[in-house]
Design a protein around this motif. Structure first.
Motif, PDB file in Angstrom:
ATOM      1  N   SER A 255       0.909  -1.208   0.008  1.00 35.04           N
ATOM      2  CA  SER A 255      -0.072   0.013  -0.006  1.00 35.04           C
ATOM      3  C   SER A 255       0.901   1.451   0.001  1.00 35.04           C
ATOM      4  O   SER A 255       1.673   1.529   0.967  1.00 35.04           O
ATOM      5  CB  SER A 255      -1.066  -0.047   1.299  1.00 35.04           C
ATOM      6  N   SER A 256       0.933   1.831  -0.942  1.00 34.20           N
ATOM      7  CA  SER A 256       1.715   3.229  -1.179  1.00 34.20           C
ATOM      8  C   SER A 256       1.417   4.221  -0.109  1.00 34.20           C
ATOM      9  O   SER A 256       0.207   4.515   0.174  1.00 34.20           O
ATOM     10  CB  SER A 256       1.525   3.783  -2.631  1.00 34.20           C
ATOM     11  N   GLY A 257       2.399   4.744   0.655  1.00 31.29           N
ATOM     12  CA  GLY A 257       2.139   5.761   1.616  1.00 31.29           C
ATOM     13  C   GLY A 257       1.919   5.044   2.968  1.00 31.29           C
ATOM     14  O   GLY A 257       1.613   5.929   3.899  1.00 31.29           O
ATOM     15  N   ALA A 258       1.868   3.794   3.067  1.00 27.67           N
ATOM     16  CA  ALA A 258       1.225   3.165   4.307  1.00 27.67           C
ATOM     17  C   ALA A 258       2.065   3.453   5.470  1.00 27.67           C
ATOM     18  O   ALA A 258       1.587   3.284   6.637  1.00 27.67           O
ATOM     19  CB  ALA A 258       0.963   1.708   4.166  1.00 27.67           C
ATOM     20  N   TRP A 259       3.298   3.682   5.267  1.00 29.41           N
ATOM     21  CA  TRP A 259       4.420   3.822   6.374  1.00 29.41           C
ATOM     22  C   TRP A 259       4.068   5.234   7.140  1.00 29.41           C
ATOM     23  O   TRP A 259       4.513   5.581   8.234  1.00 29.41           O
ATOM     24  CB  TRP A 259       5.827   4.063   5.851  1.00 29.41           C
ATOM     25  N   LEU A 260       2.888   6.183   6.658  1.00 29.63           N
ATOM     26  CA  LEU A 260       2.889   7.343   7.241  1.00 29.63           C
ATOM     27  C   LEU A 260       1.677   7.231   8.024  1.00 29.63           C
ATOM     28  O   LEU A 260       1.113   7.968   8.725  1.00 29.63           O
ATOM     29  CB  LEU A 260       2.857   8.539   6.225  1.00 29.63           C
ATOM     30  N   ALA A 261       0.855   6.136   7.745  1.00 33.40           N
ATOM     31  CA  ALA A 261      -0.537   5.858   8.551  1.00 33.40           C
ATOM     32  C   ALA A 261      -0.669   5.980   9.999  1.00 33.40           C
ATOM     33  O   ALA A 261      -1.442   6.341  10.626  1.00 33.40           O
ATOM     34  CB  ALA A 261      -1.346   4.666   7.869  1.00 33.40           C
ATOM     35  N   ASN A 262       0.277   5.392  10.483  1.00 33.58           N
ATOM     36  CA  ASN A 262       0.458   5.260  12.098  1.00 33.58           C
ATOM     37  C   ASN A 262       0.529   6.641  12.778  1.00 33.58           C
ATOM     38  O   ASN A 262      -0.171   6.888  13.672  1.00 33.58           O
ATOM     39  CB  ASN A 262       1.671   4.425  12.574  1.00 33.58           C
TER      40      ASN A 262
END
Length: 382
Positions: A255-262
Motif C-alpha cells: 500500500s503506497s504511503g502506508a508507512w505514514l498511516a500510524n
C-alpha cells in the motif's frame, strides 16, 4: 502455566526492547564507527591520529556488546526474522563483519611498527572498519522499509530471491548515506568533547557541521521518498495479537504511503521524527558554539529519533516481503513462544541494569579529554 504477561504484551515488550537495543548500539558503538570513519581526515600527524584513536580505545569493546545483544534478541525473540534476514543478507553481513574485524586488528597492530606506510595503511583500514558498517547498516534498514525479496511456502520454508547488488537501490543508498551522516555527526561530537582543543578539535567541528546539515537534508529526503515513493504495507485482515506465530495466518498487501498511516492514528508518534530533526539542529548549534555536551546530546537524540521513526512507521511490521506480501513478518506473527518471551524478559530485567551500570561506571572512570602530550608520554596507549 500462568504467566505474568499475556502474549500480546510480551510481543510489544520485545518489539520495544529490540528498538532499545538498536538505539543503544547506535549511541555507543555508533560514535566509535563515526570516529573511525573520520580518522584519516580529522587527524593528520601520527600523534594526532593516536590521540583520536585513544578517545574510543577504552570503551569500544564494551560498546560492541549492544551489537551482540541486538543480534541475540532477534535470534531468540523473532526467529523468523533472524532466519530470513541473516540468510538473505548473508553477503552484506559478511561484508560488515569483515570490516568490523579490521577495527580490533587495526587498534592492536597500528603502533607495533614505526613506519609511516605501515601506520597509514592501518589508519585507512580503521576508516573502512567505520565507514562500511555505517553504510551497510543504513542500506539494510532501507531494504527493510521497501521490503525484502523473500517468500514463505505452505511448509514454512523461506526462500530468499535477492542478491548482494540488489540491496543497493537509490532509496537504500539514501538510507545508507543518512546512516553515515548520522554516525559521523555522533563521532564528531564525541571527538569535540574528548580531544584537547586544537587542530583535531577544530577539524572535528568542521566535519560535524557538514554531517549535521547532511543528516537534516537526508532525513527529510528519506521522509519524502517514503511518502511519494510508492512503498508501504498494511494488514488486510484483522490481526490477532495473541495468536500463534505463523506468518501465513495474516493477509498483507502493499500500500503506497502506508508507512505514514500510524502518525494519523497515533499523533504522539510524531515525537520520533521531530526528535530526529531537533537533535541534529541541537548538535549543529552545539558544534558551532563550542558547547560540546550539547552537541553530543543532540547527536544522540537525533540518532534515537531517526531509528525510532523507522520502527514506529512500520509497526506492526518487522520485515515485509517485496515479492510476496502475504509472507510479511509482523510483531504478531513472527515471535517466539509466550513462555520463551517471558523467560527472556526475566533475564533482561536482571542483567540489563547490570550492563547499564557497568557501562556508566566505565564512562565515568574514562571521563576527560585526551591530549597528544599524554599519548606521547605513555606506552600504554594505542
Amino acid at each position: 502455566m500462568h504467566l505474568l504477561f499475556d502474549y500480546e504484551i510480551l510481543r510489544l515488550i520485545w518489539w520495544a526492547l529490540l528498538g532499545v537495543l538498536l538505539i543503544g548500539f547506535a549511541l555507543t558503538d555508533g560514535f566509535d564507527l563515526g570516529v573511525a570513519a573520520l580518522l584519516p581526515f580529522v587527524a593528520r600527524t601520527d600523534g594526532e591520529r593516536r590521540m583520536t584513536i585513544n578517545t574510543v580505545a577504552p570503551t569500544w569493546e564494551g560498546n560492541q556488546v549492544w551489537f551482540i545483544l541486538g543480534g541475540g534478541a532477534i535470534f531468540a525473540a523473532w526467529p523468523y526474522v533472524y532466519a530470513i534476514s541473516f540468510s538473505g543478507f548473508y553477503l552484506a553481513m559478511f561484508l560488515v563483519l569483515a570490516a568490523l574485524i579490521l577495527r580490533p586488528v587495526g587498534f592492536k597492530y597500528r603502533s607495533k611498527r614505526p613506519g609511516r606506510a605501515w601506520r597509514n595503511g592501518w589508519d585507512w583500514a580503521l576508516f573502512v572498519g567505520g565507514f562500511v558498517p555505517a553504510l551497510v547498516f543504513g542500506v539494510a534498514v532501507g531494504n527493510v522499509l521497501q521490503g525484502a525479496p523473500f517468500r514463505i511456502d505452505s511448509d514454512m520454508r523461506a526462500t530468499y530471491e535477492g542478491g548482494l547488488l540488489g540491496l543497493f537501490t537509490p532509496f537504500t543508498l539514501l538510507c545508507g548515506l543518512l546512516s553515515v551522516a548520522m554516525l559521523v555527526l555522533h563521532g564528531s561530537a564525541w571527538l569535540a568533547m574528548k580531544v584537547e582543543r586544537g587542530a583535531v578539535h577544530d577539524r572535528a567541528r568542521l566535519y560535524g557541521t557538514g554531517a549535521a546539515i547532511a543528516s537534516l537534508v537526508l532525513f527529510a529526503l528519506g521522509g519524502l521518498f517514503v511518502a511519494r515513493g510508492g512503498m508501504g504495507f498494511e494488514l488486510a485482515s484483522v490481526a490477532d495479537p495473541s495468536g500463534p506465530s505463523n506468518p501465513l495466518r495474516s493477509t498483507t498487501v502493499a500500500s503506497s504511503g502506508a508507512w505514514l498511516a500510524n502518525y494519523a492514528v497515533h499523533p504522539w508518534m510524531l515525537v520520533a521524527p521531530l526528535l530526529g530533526f531537533a537533535g541534529a539542529l541541537l548538535a549543529l548549534v552545539g558544534i558551532r558554539r563550542k558547547i560540546e555536551p550539547a552537541a553530543f546530546a543532540g547527536s544522540s537524540l537525533s540518532a534515537a529519533g531517526i531509528i525510532a521513526t523507522v520502527g514506529l512507521s512500520m509497526f506492526p511490521f518487522i520485515l515485509p516481503s517485496s515479492i510476496d506480501a502475504h509472507s510479511s513478518l509482523t510483531v504478531w506473527n513472527a515471535s517466539s513462544s509466550q513462555s520463551t518471551l517471558f523467560l527472556m524478559v526475566i533475564v533482561t530485567v536482571v542483567f540489563l541494569p547490570l550492563v547499564l551500570a557497568y557501562t556508566a561506571w566505565a564512562y565515568r572512570v574514562m571521563f576527560g579529554r585526551v591530549s597528544e602530550r599524554e599519548i606521547a608520554a605513555s606506552h600504554d596507549f594505542y
